[in-house]
Scaffold this motif. Structure first.
Motif, short mmCIF file in Angstrom:
data_model
loop_
_atom_site.label_atom_id
_atom_site.label_comp_id
_atom_site.label_asym_id
_atom_site.label_seq_id
_atom_site.Cartn_x
_atom_site.Cartn_y
_atom_site.Cartn_z
N ASP A 174 -1.01 13.01 18.45
CA ASP A 174 0.11 12.09 18.90
C ASP A 174 -0.47 10.94 19.55
N LYS A 175 -1.58 11.11 20.47
CA LYS A 175 -1.99 9.98 21.02
C LYS A 175 -2.90 9.04 19.95
N LEU A 176 -3.37 9.63 18.99
CA LEU A 176 -4.13 9.03 18.01
C LEU A 176 -3.27 8.52 16.92
N ALA A 177 -2.28 8.96 16.51
CA ALA A 177 -1.28 8.63 15.76
C ALA A 177 -0.59 7.30 16.55
N LEU A 224 -3.05 2.18 -4.11
CA LEU A 224 -2.54 3.48 -4.47
C LEU A 224 -3.37 4.29 -3.45
N ALA A 225 -2.80 4.97 -2.41
CA ALA A 225 -3.59 5.69 -1.63
C ALA A 225 -2.77 7.20 -1.14
N PRO A 226 -2.16 7.74 -2.01
CA PRO A 226 -1.34 8.62 -1.68
C PRO A 226 -1.83 10.25 -1.17
N GLY A 227 -3.07 10.21 -1.40
CA GLY A 227 -3.74 11.24 -0.66
C GLY A 227 -3.87 12.80 -1.47
N SER A 228 -4.04 13.64 -0.72
CA SER A 228 -4.16 15.10 -1.58
C SER A 228 -3.35 16.16 -1.00
N VAL A 229 -3.37 17.30 -1.59
CA VAL A 229 -2.65 18.44 -0.88
C VAL A 229 -3.60 19.46 -1.24
N PRO A 230 -3.39 20.70 -0.21
CA PRO A 230 -4.26 21.89 -0.59
C PRO A 230 -4.19 22.42 -1.91
N ARG A 231 -5.42 22.89 -2.62
CA ARG A 231 -5.11 23.64 -3.64
C ARG A 231 -4.83 25.15 -3.25
N VAL A 232 -4.23 25.79 -4.27
CA VAL A 232 -3.65 27.01 -4.16
C VAL A 232 -4.17 27.97 -5.13
N ILE A 233 -4.37 28.95 -4.86
CA ILE A 233 -4.85 30.10 -5.94
C ILE A 233 -3.57 31.08 -6.18
N VAL A 272 2.31 8.19 9.48
CA VAL A 272 0.95 7.45 9.50
C VAL A 272 -0.14 8.27 9.99
N GLY A 273 -1.06 8.20 9.06
CA GLY A 273 -2.56 8.93 9.83
C GLY A 273 -2.92 10.01 8.55
N GLY A 274 -1.72 10.51 8.06
CA GLY A 274 -2.04 11.06 6.93
C GLY A 274 -2.70 12.73 7.14
N THR A 275 -3.12 13.30 6.02
CA THR A 275 -3.68 14.79 6.43
C THR A 275 -4.88 14.71 7.25
N CYS A 276 -5.48 13.68 7.43
CA CYS A 276 -6.78 13.78 8.17
C CYS A 276 -6.39 13.89 9.68
N ILE A 317 0.77 -1.08 0.04
CA ILE A 317 -0.16 -0.06 0.01
C ILE A 317 0.81 1.04 0.09
N ILE A 318 0.76 2.14 -0.86
CA ILE A 318 1.32 3.48 -0.81
C ILE A 318 0.45 4.42 -0.45
N GLY A 319 0.81 4.91 0.88
CA GLY A 319 0.20 5.79 1.25
C GLY A 319 -0.61 5.57 2.74
N GLY A 320 -0.25 6.34 3.77
CA GLY A 320 -0.81 6.06 5.21
C GLY A 320 -1.65 6.72 5.68
N GLY A 321 -2.48 7.56 4.94
CA GLY A 321 -3.75 7.98 5.25
C GLY A 321 -4.88 7.24 5.67
N PRO A 322 -5.99 7.58 6.06
CA PRO A 322 -7.21 6.93 6.40
C PRO A 322 -7.46 5.64 5.24
N ALA A 323 -7.32 5.97 3.90
CA ALA A 323 -7.51 4.95 2.91
C ALA A 323 -6.36 3.99 3.26
N GLY A 324 -5.11 4.37 3.07
CA GLY A 324 -4.39 3.43 3.10
C GLY A 324 -4.05 2.76 4.37
N TYR A 325 -3.89 3.58 5.53
CA TYR A 325 -3.90 2.54 6.82
C TYR A 325 -5.22 1.56 7.05
N GLY A 326 -6.34 2.10 6.40
CA GLY A 326 -7.60 1.56 6.50
C GLY A 326 -7.28 0.19 5.69
N ALA A 327 -6.99 0.07 4.72
CA ALA A 327 -6.54 -1.19 3.89
C ALA A 327 -5.89 -2.05 4.64
#
Length: 469
Positions: A93-96, A144-153, A39-43, A10-20
Protein backbone atom coordinates in the motif's frame (compact mmCIF):
# COMPACT_ATOMS: atom_id res chain seq x y z
CA UNK A 1 -13.79 13.79 -18.31
CA UNK A 2 -13.47 16.76 -20.65
CA UNK A 3 -10.10 16.09 -22.26
CA UNK A 4 -10.09 13.29 -24.82
CA UNK A 5 -6.88 13.88 -26.82
CA UNK A 6 -3.42 13.34 -25.37
CA UNK A 7 0.16 13.31 -26.56
CA UNK A 8 0.40 9.75 -25.27
CA UNK A 9 -2.12 7.16 -24.06
CA UNK A 10 -0.74 4.17 -22.16
CA UNK A 11 -2.73 0.98 -21.67
CA UNK A 12 -1.56 -0.78 -18.52
CA UNK A 13 -0.29 0.57 -15.19
CA UNK A 14 2.42 -1.93 -14.31
CA UNK A 15 6.14 -1.07 -14.24
CA UNK A 16 6.41 -0.74 -18.03
CA UNK A 17 3.24 1.35 -18.29
CA UNK A 18 3.69 3.63 -15.31
CA UNK A 19 7.41 3.86 -16.11
CA UNK A 20 6.54 5.24 -19.55
CA UNK A 21 4.05 7.63 -17.96
CA UNK A 22 6.53 8.99 -15.41
CA UNK A 23 9.39 9.29 -17.88
CA UNK A 24 7.20 10.82 -20.57
CA UNK A 25 5.59 13.29 -18.17
CA UNK A 26 9.02 14.38 -16.93
CA UNK A 27 9.80 15.24 -20.57
CA UNK A 28 6.66 17.38 -20.84
CA UNK A 29 4.25 15.00 -22.57
CA UNK A 30 0.53 15.17 -21.79
CA UNK A 31 -0.33 11.60 -20.81
CA UNK A 32 -3.32 9.42 -19.98
CA UNK A 33 -2.79 6.07 -18.26
CA UNK A 34 -5.52 3.43 -18.30
CA UNK A 35 -5.43 0.62 -15.71
CA UNK A 36 -8.28 -1.80 -15.04
CA UNK A 37 -7.01 -3.07 -11.68
CA UNK A 38 -4.37 -1.29 -9.59
CA UNK A 39 -1.55 1.01 -10.58
CA UNK A 40 1.67 -0.88 -9.95
CA UNK A 41 0.58 -4.02 -11.75
CA UNK A 42 1.60 -7.58 -11.00
CA UNK A 43 5.07 -6.62 -9.78
CA UNK A 44 3.82 -4.44 -6.98
CA UNK A 45 0.63 -6.23 -5.98
CA UNK A 46 1.07 -9.94 -6.84
CA UNK A 47 4.72 -10.44 -7.72
CA UNK A 48 8.10 -8.90 -6.99
CA UNK A 49 7.23 -6.83 -3.95
CA UNK A 50 5.08 -9.25 -1.91
CA UNK A 51 7.45 -12.10 -2.81
CA UNK A 52 10.44 -10.20 -1.45
CA UNK A 53 8.48 -9.14 1.61
CA UNK A 54 7.79 -12.79 2.49
CA UNK A 55 11.39 -13.71 1.68
CA UNK A 56 12.46 -11.06 4.18
CA UNK A 57 10.20 -12.64 6.77
CA UNK A 58 11.95 -15.93 6.03
CA UNK A 59 15.33 -14.19 6.42
CA UNK A 60 14.29 -12.87 9.84
CA UNK A 61 13.28 -16.39 10.88
CA UNK A 62 16.69 -17.72 9.77
CA UNK A 63 18.48 -14.94 11.62
CA UNK A 64 16.59 -15.54 14.85
CA UNK A 65 17.06 -19.30 14.55
CA UNK A 66 20.84 -18.80 14.37
CA UNK A 67 21.04 -15.95 16.88
CA UNK A 68 22.58 -18.32 19.43
CA UNK A 69 25.64 -18.65 17.20
CA UNK A 70 26.33 -14.99 18.00
CA UNK A 71 25.64 -15.36 21.69
CA UNK A 72 22.16 -13.86 21.44
CA UNK A 73 19.50 -15.90 23.22
CA UNK A 74 16.04 -15.72 21.62
CA UNK A 75 13.41 -18.16 22.83
CA UNK A 76 10.92 -19.30 21.80
CA UNK A 77 10.90 -18.85 18.01
CA UNK A 78 7.43 -18.44 16.56
CA UNK A 79 5.68 -17.01 13.50
CA UNK A 80 2.50 -14.94 13.64
CA UNK A 81 1.34 -15.31 10.03
CA UNK A 82 -1.44 -12.73 10.28
CA UNK A 83 1.13 -10.07 11.21
CA UNK A 84 3.31 -11.19 8.31
CA UNK A 85 0.43 -10.70 5.88
CA UNK A 86 -0.47 -7.34 7.40
CA UNK A 87 3.08 -6.09 7.02
CA UNK A 88 3.21 -7.38 3.44
CA UNK A 89 0.08 -5.45 2.59
CA UNK A 90 1.26 -2.29 4.32
CA UNK A 91 4.46 -2.34 2.23
CA UNK A 92 2.41 -2.79 -0.95
CA UNK A 93 0.00 0.00 0.00
CA UNK A 94 2.81 2.42 0.81
CA UNK A 95 4.62 1.80 -2.45
CA UNK A 96 1.40 1.86 -4.49
CA UNK A 97 0.49 5.19 -2.92
CA UNK A 98 3.92 6.50 -3.79
CA UNK A 99 3.59 5.54 -7.46
CA UNK A 100 0.10 7.02 -7.69
CA UNK A 101 1.31 10.19 -6.01
CA UNK A 102 4.19 10.54 -8.48
CA UNK A 103 1.81 10.13 -11.42
CA UNK A 104 -0.58 12.75 -10.07
CA UNK A 105 2.22 15.17 -9.27
CA UNK A 106 3.37 14.92 -12.88
CA UNK A 107 -0.18 15.61 -14.10
CA UNK A 108 -0.76 12.17 -15.60
CA UNK A 109 -4.47 11.51 -16.13
CA UNK A 110 -5.31 8.11 -14.61
CA UNK A 111 -8.38 6.26 -15.87
CA UNK A 112 -9.83 3.23 -14.08
CA UNK A 113 -11.13 0.85 -16.72
CA UNK A 114 -10.51 -1.64 -19.51
CA UNK A 115 -8.99 -0.19 -22.67
CA UNK A 116 -9.24 -1.36 -26.27
CA UNK A 117 -7.09 -0.01 -29.10
CA UNK A 118 -8.88 0.76 -32.35
CA UNK A 119 -7.66 2.19 -35.67
CA UNK A 120 -5.92 5.57 -35.84
CA UNK A 121 -4.78 5.45 -32.21
CA UNK A 122 -8.31 5.55 -30.81
CA UNK A 123 -8.60 4.02 -27.35
CA UNK A 124 -12.00 3.02 -25.97
CA UNK A 125 -12.23 2.81 -22.18
CA UNK A 126 -14.98 1.03 -20.26
CA UNK A 127 -15.00 1.27 -16.48
CA UNK A 128 -16.99 2.02 -13.38
CA UNK A 129 -18.45 -0.43 -10.84
CA UNK A 130 -21.01 -1.76 -13.32
CA UNK A 131 -19.02 -1.19 -16.52
CA UNK A 132 -21.34 1.60 -17.63
CA UNK A 133 -18.81 4.42 -17.63
CA UNK A 134 -17.00 4.91 -20.91
CA UNK A 135 -14.68 7.27 -22.72
CA UNK A 136 -13.03 7.48 -26.11
CA UNK A 137 -9.50 8.83 -26.24
CA UNK A 138 -7.27 9.75 -29.15
CA UNK A 139 -3.53 10.25 -29.03
CA UNK A 140 -0.49 11.13 -31.07
CA UNK A 141 1.12 7.98 -29.67
CA UNK A 142 -0.07 4.86 -27.85
CA UNK A 143 1.92 2.45 -25.70
CA UNK A 144 0.52 -1.03 -25.02
CA UNK A 145 1.65 -2.43 -21.67
CA UNK A 146 -1.15 -4.71 -20.46
CA UNK A 147 1.19 -7.14 -18.70
CA UNK A 148 0.81 -10.87 -18.15
CA UNK A 149 -1.04 -13.53 -16.16
CA UNK A 150 0.20 -16.76 -14.56
CA UNK A 151 0.36 -19.75 -16.90
CA UNK A 152 -1.84 -22.62 -15.74
CA UNK A 153 -1.27 -26.34 -16.25
CA UNK A 154 -4.40 -28.24 -17.37
CA UNK A 155 -5.72 -30.09 -14.36
CA UNK A 156 -4.02 -27.69 -11.96
CA UNK A 157 -6.35 -24.72 -12.23
CA UNK A 158 -6.35 -22.50 -9.09
CA UNK A 159 -8.71 -23.60 -6.35
CA UNK A 160 -8.57 -25.51 -3.08
CA UNK A 161 -4.98 -26.54 -2.37
CA UNK A 162 -3.76 -25.30 -5.79
CA UNK A 163 -2.53 -21.72 -6.15
CA UNK A 164 -0.59 -19.62 -8.62
CA UNK A 165 1.42 -16.54 -7.70
CA UNK A 166 -1.84 -14.56 -7.74
CA UNK A 167 -3.23 -16.54 -4.80
CA UNK A 168 -0.02 -17.51 -3.01
CA UNK A 169 0.30 -14.21 -1.18
CA UNK A 170 -3.05 -14.75 0.51
CA UNK A 171 -2.67 -18.33 1.79
CA UNK A 172 -4.08 -18.59 5.34
CA UNK A 173 -0.94 -20.07 6.84
CA UNK A 174 2.32 -21.88 6.24
CA UNK A 175 1.49 -25.44 5.15
CA UNK A 176 3.16 -28.50 6.65
CA UNK A 177 3.86 -29.87 3.15
CA UNK A 178 4.12 -28.02 -0.17
CA UNK A 179 4.79 -28.94 -3.79
CA UNK A 180 6.13 -26.25 -6.11
CA UNK A 181 5.62 -27.05 -9.79
CA UNK A 182 8.35 -25.24 -11.70
CA UNK A 183 11.97 -24.68 -10.76
CA UNK A 184 12.51 -21.32 -12.39
CA UNK A 185 13.27 -18.08 -10.55
CA UNK A 186 9.78 -17.62 -9.09
CA UNK A 187 9.39 -21.27 -8.17
CA UNK A 188 12.72 -21.29 -6.34
CA UNK A 189 11.78 -18.14 -4.44
CA UNK A 190 8.49 -19.73 -3.32
CA UNK A 191 10.24 -22.97 -2.35
CA UNK A 192 12.92 -21.12 -0.39
CA UNK A 193 10.35 -19.03 1.46
CA UNK A 194 8.19 -21.98 2.44
CA UNK A 195 11.15 -24.12 3.54
CA UNK A 196 12.62 -21.37 5.72
CA UNK A 197 9.21 -20.86 7.32
CA UNK A 198 9.02 -24.54 8.28
CA UNK A 199 7.27 -26.33 5.42
CA UNK A 200 8.48 -29.58 3.88
CA UNK A 201 8.96 -28.63 0.21
CA UNK A 202 9.34 -30.56 -3.04
CA UNK A 203 10.13 -28.90 -6.38
CA UNK A 204 8.92 -30.69 -9.51
CA UNK A 205 10.63 -29.41 -12.67
CA UNK A 206 10.06 -30.83 -16.16
CA UNK A 207 13.40 -29.59 -17.50
CA UNK A 208 16.71 -31.33 -16.73
CA UNK A 209 17.76 -28.59 -14.27
CA UNK A 210 16.30 -25.87 -12.10
CA UNK A 211 17.09 -22.22 -12.82
CA UNK A 212 17.58 -22.65 -16.58
CA UNK A 213 19.84 -19.93 -17.91
CA UNK A 214 21.94 -19.81 -14.75
CA UNK A 215 25.55 -20.92 -14.86
CA UNK A 216 25.95 -24.56 -13.84
CA UNK A 217 28.30 -23.69 -10.96
CA UNK A 218 25.68 -21.30 -9.57
CA UNK A 219 22.89 -23.85 -9.87
CA UNK A 220 25.05 -26.42 -8.09
CA UNK A 221 25.40 -24.13 -5.06
CA UNK A 222 21.64 -23.52 -4.96
CA UNK A 223 20.97 -27.25 -5.07
CA UNK A 224 23.44 -27.90 -2.24
CA UNK A 225 21.86 -25.23 -0.06
CA UNK A 226 18.33 -26.37 -0.89
CA UNK A 227 19.33 -29.87 0.17
CA UNK A 228 20.50 -28.49 3.53
CA UNK A 229 17.08 -26.85 3.92
CA UNK A 230 15.38 -30.16 3.23
CA UNK A 231 14.00 -29.08 -0.16
CA UNK A 232 13.59 -32.14 -2.39
CA UNK A 233 14.32 -31.18 -6.01
CA UNK A 234 13.03 -33.53 -8.71
CA UNK A 235 14.05 -32.58 -12.27
CA UNK A 236 13.07 -34.13 -15.59
CA UNK A 237 9.59 -34.97 -14.30
CA UNK A 238 6.22 -33.76 -15.55
CA UNK A 239 3.07 -33.55 -13.46
CA UNK A 240 0.05 -35.45 -14.72
CA UNK A 241 -2.71 -34.45 -12.30
CA UNK A 242 -3.78 -34.36 -8.68
CA UNK A 243 -6.48 -35.94 -6.53
CA UNK A 244 -7.86 -33.78 -3.69
CA UNK A 245 -8.38 -35.55 -0.40
CA UNK A 246 -11.04 -35.18 2.25
CA UNK A 247 -8.76 -33.26 4.60
CA UNK A 248 -8.08 -30.36 2.25
CA UNK A 249 -4.80 -31.58 0.81
CA UNK A 250 -4.18 -33.40 -2.44
CA UNK A 251 -2.09 -36.14 -4.03
CA UNK A 252 0.05 -34.94 -6.94
CA UNK A 253 0.85 -37.42 -9.71
CA UNK A 254 4.10 -36.99 -11.63
CA UNK A 255 6.85 -38.78 -13.49
CA UNK A 256 6.46 -42.49 -14.04
CA UNK A 257 3.44 -43.11 -11.85
CA UNK A 258 4.80 -41.44 -8.71
CA UNK A 259 2.55 -39.60 -6.26
CA UNK A 260 3.16 -37.09 -3.49
CA UNK A 261 0.79 -36.07 -0.70
CA UNK A 262 0.78 -32.36 -0.02
CA UNK A 263 -1.21 -29.59 1.65
CA UNK A 264 -0.40 -26.92 -0.94
CA UNK A 265 0.45 -26.95 -4.65
CA UNK A 266 2.11 -23.81 -6.03
CA UNK A 267 1.99 -23.68 -9.83
CA UNK A 268 4.92 -21.59 -11.02
CA UNK A 269 5.50 -22.32 -14.70
CA UNK A 270 5.89 -18.83 -16.11
CA UNK A 271 3.57 -16.06 -17.22
CA UNK A 272 1.55 -15.56 -20.40
CA UNK A 273 1.07 -12.20 -22.17
CA UNK A 274 -2.35 -10.69 -21.47
CA UNK A 275 -4.02 -9.40 -24.64
CA UNK A 276 -7.68 -10.31 -24.06
CA UNK A 277 -9.89 -7.50 -25.32
CA UNK A 278 -6.89 -5.32 -26.07
CA UNK A 279 -7.28 -4.96 -29.84
CA UNK A 280 -10.28 -4.00 -31.93
CA UNK A 281 -10.58 -4.81 -35.63
CA UNK A 282 -8.65 -2.64 -38.03
CA UNK A 283 -5.30 -2.09 -36.30
CA UNK A 284 -1.95 -3.17 -37.65
CA UNK A 285 -0.89 -4.67 -34.32
CA UNK A 286 -0.04 -8.35 -34.75
CA UNK A 287 -0.01 -11.19 -32.21
CA UNK A 288 2.60 -13.93 -32.63
CA UNK A 289 1.92 -17.66 -32.43
CA UNK A 290 3.20 -17.57 -28.82
CA UNK A 291 0.66 -14.88 -27.91
CA UNK A 292 3.06 -11.93 -27.69
CA UNK A 293 2.61 -8.63 -29.49
CA UNK A 294 4.97 -8.50 -32.45
CA UNK A 295 7.41 -5.57 -32.27
CA UNK A 296 10.67 -4.50 -33.88
CA UNK A 297 13.88 -3.76 -31.95
CA UNK A 298 12.52 -0.36 -30.90
CA UNK A 299 9.23 -1.90 -29.68
CA UNK A 300 7.22 -0.47 -32.57
CA UNK A 301 4.16 -2.50 -33.58
CA UNK A 302 2.73 -2.79 -37.09
CA UNK A 303 0.43 0.15 -36.34
CA UNK A 304 2.03 3.58 -36.88
CA UNK A 305 2.90 5.40 -33.63
CA UNK A 306 1.88 2.42 -31.48
CA UNK A 307 4.47 0.69 -29.32
CA UNK A 308 4.30 -2.33 -26.98
CA UNK A 309 6.50 -2.99 -23.94
CA UNK A 310 6.74 -5.12 -20.82
CA UNK A 311 5.49 -8.68 -20.32
CA UNK A 312 3.28 -8.53 -23.42
CA UNK A 313 6.31 -8.72 -25.74
CA UNK A 314 8.88 -11.51 -26.00
CA UNK A 315 11.59 -9.94 -23.87
CA UNK A 316 12.73 -10.86 -20.33
CA UNK A 317 9.72 -10.50 -18.04
CA UNK A 318 11.48 -8.30 -15.52
CA UNK A 319 10.22 -5.02 -14.07
CA UNK A 320 13.53 -3.27 -14.67
CA UNK A 321 13.51 -4.38 -18.31
CA UNK A 322 10.03 -2.84 -18.56
CA UNK A 323 11.40 0.44 -17.17
CA UNK A 324 14.24 0.40 -19.72
CA UNK A 325 11.85 -0.35 -22.59
CA UNK A 326 9.63 2.52 -21.43
CA UNK A 327 12.57 4.93 -21.58
CA UNK A 328 13.48 3.69 -25.06
CA UNK A 329 9.92 4.17 -26.34
CA UNK A 330 9.45 7.64 -24.88
CA UNK A 331 12.80 8.66 -26.35
CA UNK A 332 11.58 7.41 -29.72
CA UNK A 333 8.29 9.30 -29.36
CA UNK A 334 10.22 12.49 -28.64
CA UNK A 335 12.21 12.06 -31.85
CA UNK A 336 15.48 11.58 -30.03
CA UNK A 337 17.90 8.64 -30.38
CA UNK A 338 16.43 5.58 -28.66
CA UNK A 339 18.71 2.82 -27.40
CA UNK A 340 17.02 -0.60 -27.33
CA UNK A 341 17.69 -3.02 -24.50
CA UNK A 342 20.31 -5.70 -25.14
CA UNK A 343 18.38 -8.65 -23.74
CA UNK A 344 21.49 -10.83 -23.54
CA UNK A 345 23.06 -8.46 -21.02
CA UNK A 346 20.24 -7.45 -18.69
CA UNK A 347 20.71 -7.93 -14.94
CA UNK A 348 18.94 -10.92 -13.38
CA UNK A 349 18.23 -11.16 -9.66
CA UNK A 350 16.70 -14.20 -7.96
CA UNK A 351 15.91 -13.72 -4.28
CA UNK A 352 15.78 -17.28 -2.98
CA UNK A 353 18.25 -18.20 -0.26
CA UNK A 354 21.00 -18.34 -1.41
CA UNK A 355 20.44 -15.35 -3.68
CA UNK A 356 21.43 -15.52 -7.34
CA UNK A 357 22.42 -12.63 -9.62
CA UNK A 358 23.99 -12.50 -13.04
CA UNK A 359 24.55 -10.50 -16.18
CA UNK A 360 25.87 -11.68 -19.50
CA UNK A 361 26.74 -15.14 -20.75
CA UNK A 362 27.18 -18.26 -18.65
CA UNK A 363 30.23 -20.38 -19.37
CA UNK A 364 28.15 -22.85 -21.39
CA UNK A 365 26.35 -20.10 -23.33
CA UNK A 366 29.63 -18.34 -24.12
CA UNK A 367 31.12 -21.53 -25.53
CA UNK A 368 27.95 -22.22 -27.53
CA UNK A 369 28.25 -18.70 -28.95
CA UNK A 370 31.70 -19.56 -30.25
CA UNK A 371 33.88 -17.89 -27.65
CA UNK A 372 37.10 -19.37 -26.34
CA UNK A 373 36.82 -18.52 -22.66
CA UNK A 374 38.74 -18.36 -19.43
CA UNK A 375 36.95 -18.33 -16.06
CA UNK A 376 37.64 -17.41 -12.47
CA UNK A 377 35.70 -18.68 -9.44
CA UNK A 378 36.07 -17.50 -5.86
CA UNK A 379 33.97 -18.71 -2.93
CA UNK A 380 32.42 -16.66 -0.16
CA UNK A 381 33.90 -19.11 2.35
CA UNK A 382 37.12 -17.11 2.18
CA UNK A 383 35.44 -13.69 2.29
CA UNK A 384 35.74 -12.00 5.69
CA UNK A 385 32.38 -10.23 5.55
CA UNK A 386 30.55 -13.43 4.58
CA UNK A 387 32.21 -15.31 7.45
CA UNK A 388 31.24 -12.52 9.85
CA UNK A 389 27.65 -12.75 8.64
CA UNK A 390 27.70 -16.51 9.07
CA UNK A 391 26.76 -16.95 5.40
CA UNK A 392 29.83 -18.49 3.74
CA UNK A 393 28.03 -20.53 1.08
CA UNK A 394 28.29 -19.26 -2.48
CA UNK A 395 30.67 -18.00 -5.11
CA UNK A 396 31.40 -15.39 -7.76
CA UNK A 397 32.27 -16.58 -11.26
CA UNK A 398 33.60 -14.35 -14.01
CA UNK A 399 33.67 -15.50 -17.64
CA UNK A 400 36.05 -13.66 -19.98
CA UNK A 401 37.06 -14.04 -23.60
CA UNK A 402 40.39 -15.80 -24.04
CA UNK A 403 42.82 -13.85 -26.17
CA UNK A 404 45.13 -15.54 -28.71
CA UNK A 405 48.03 -15.24 -26.23
CA UNK A 406 45.99 -17.06 -23.59
CA UNK A 407 45.30 -14.03 -21.41
CA UNK A 408 41.82 -12.92 -20.33
CA UNK A 409 40.22 -10.10 -22.31
CA UNK A 410 36.67 -8.79 -22.45
CA UNK A 411 34.36 -9.78 -19.59
CA UNK A 412 31.44 -11.75 -21.06
CA UNK A 413 29.51 -12.71 -17.94
CA UNK A 414 29.41 -12.27 -14.17
CA UNK A 415 27.51 -14.86 -12.13
CA UNK A 416 26.99 -14.74 -8.38
CA UNK A 417 25.33 -16.90 -5.75
CA UNK A 418 25.44 -16.21 -2.03
CA UNK A 419 24.69 -13.52 0.57
CA UNK A 420 23.14 -10.32 -0.80
CA UNK A 421 24.45 -10.88 -4.33
CA UNK A 422 21.37 -9.14 -5.75
CA UNK A 423 22.82 -5.95 -4.23
CA UNK A 424 26.33 -6.66 -5.54
CA UNK A 425 25.69 -7.20 -9.24
CA UNK A 426 25.95 -3.59 -10.39
CA UNK A 427 29.74 -3.74 -10.82
CA UNK A 428 29.52 -6.92 -12.85
CA UNK A 429 26.62 -5.57 -14.89
CA UNK A 430 28.54 -2.43 -15.77
CA UNK A 431 31.62 -4.47 -16.68
CA UNK A 432 29.62 -6.67 -19.06
CA UNK A 433 27.66 -3.86 -20.67
CA UNK A 434 30.62 -1.50 -21.05
CA UNK A 435 32.45 -4.42 -22.68
CA UNK A 436 35.25 -3.85 -20.20
CA UNK A 437 38.35 -5.99 -20.14
CA UNK A 438 39.68 -7.89 -17.15
CA UNK A 439 42.68 -5.52 -16.87
CA UNK A 440 40.43 -2.46 -16.80
CA UNK A 441 38.13 -3.76 -14.05
CA UNK A 442 40.96 -5.25 -11.98
CA UNK A 443 42.38 -1.75 -11.49
CA UNK A 444 39.37 -0.69 -9.43
CA UNK A 445 39.47 -0.99 -5.64
CA UNK A 446 36.84 -2.81 -3.60
CA UNK A 447 36.27 -1.78 0.04
CA UNK A 448 37.43 -4.11 2.82
CA UNK A 449 35.81 -5.91 4.50
CA UNK A 450 32.93 -6.23 2.05
CA UNK A 451 31.09 -8.88 0.11
CA UNK A 452 31.94 -7.08 -3.14
CA UNK A 453 35.63 -7.87 -2.58
CA UNK A 454 34.92 -11.30 -4.01
CA UNK A 455 34.04 -9.83 -7.41
CA UNK A 456 37.26 -7.81 -7.35
CA UNK A 457 39.30 -10.87 -6.37
CA UNK A 458 37.68 -12.96 -9.11
CA UNK A 459 38.55 -10.39 -11.78
CA UNK A 460 42.04 -9.80 -10.40
CA UNK A 461 42.83 -13.51 -10.59
CA UNK A 462 42.12 -13.43 -14.34
CA UNK A 463 45.08 -11.07 -14.81
CA UNK A 464 47.38 -13.92 -13.82
CA UNK A 465 48.10 -12.50 -10.37
CA UNK A 466 46.00 -12.40 -7.24
CA UNK A 467 45.85 -11.65 -3.53
CA UNK A 468 43.77 -14.13 -1.56
CA UNK A 469 42.58 -16.40 -4.34
Amino acid sequence: MEQTHFDLVIIGGGPAGYGAALYGASAGLDIALVEKDKVGGTCLHRGCIPAKELLETAAIVRTVAHAGDFGVKVQPLGLEWSTTLERKQSVIDKLAGGVTGLLKNRKVTILDGTATLGPDRTVSVVGGPDGSESATLTADAVVLAPGSVPRVIPGFEPGGPVVTSDEFFHIPGVPERAVVIGGGAIGCEFASTLADLGASVTILEALPKILPGCDDDVTRVVLQTFKKKGIDVRTGVAVTGHSPGAGGGTSVSFGEGETLETDLVVVSVGRAPYTEGLLAEGTGVKITDRGFIDVDQLYRTGEPSVWAIGDVIATPQLAHVGFAEAICVVTDILGETPVPVDNSRVPWAIYCQPEVAFAGLSETAAKEAGYDVVTSKHRFGGNSRAVILGQPDGLVKVIAEKRPDGSAGQILGVHMVGPWVTEQLSGGYLAVNWEATVDEVAAFIQPHPSLTELFGESVLALTGRSLHG
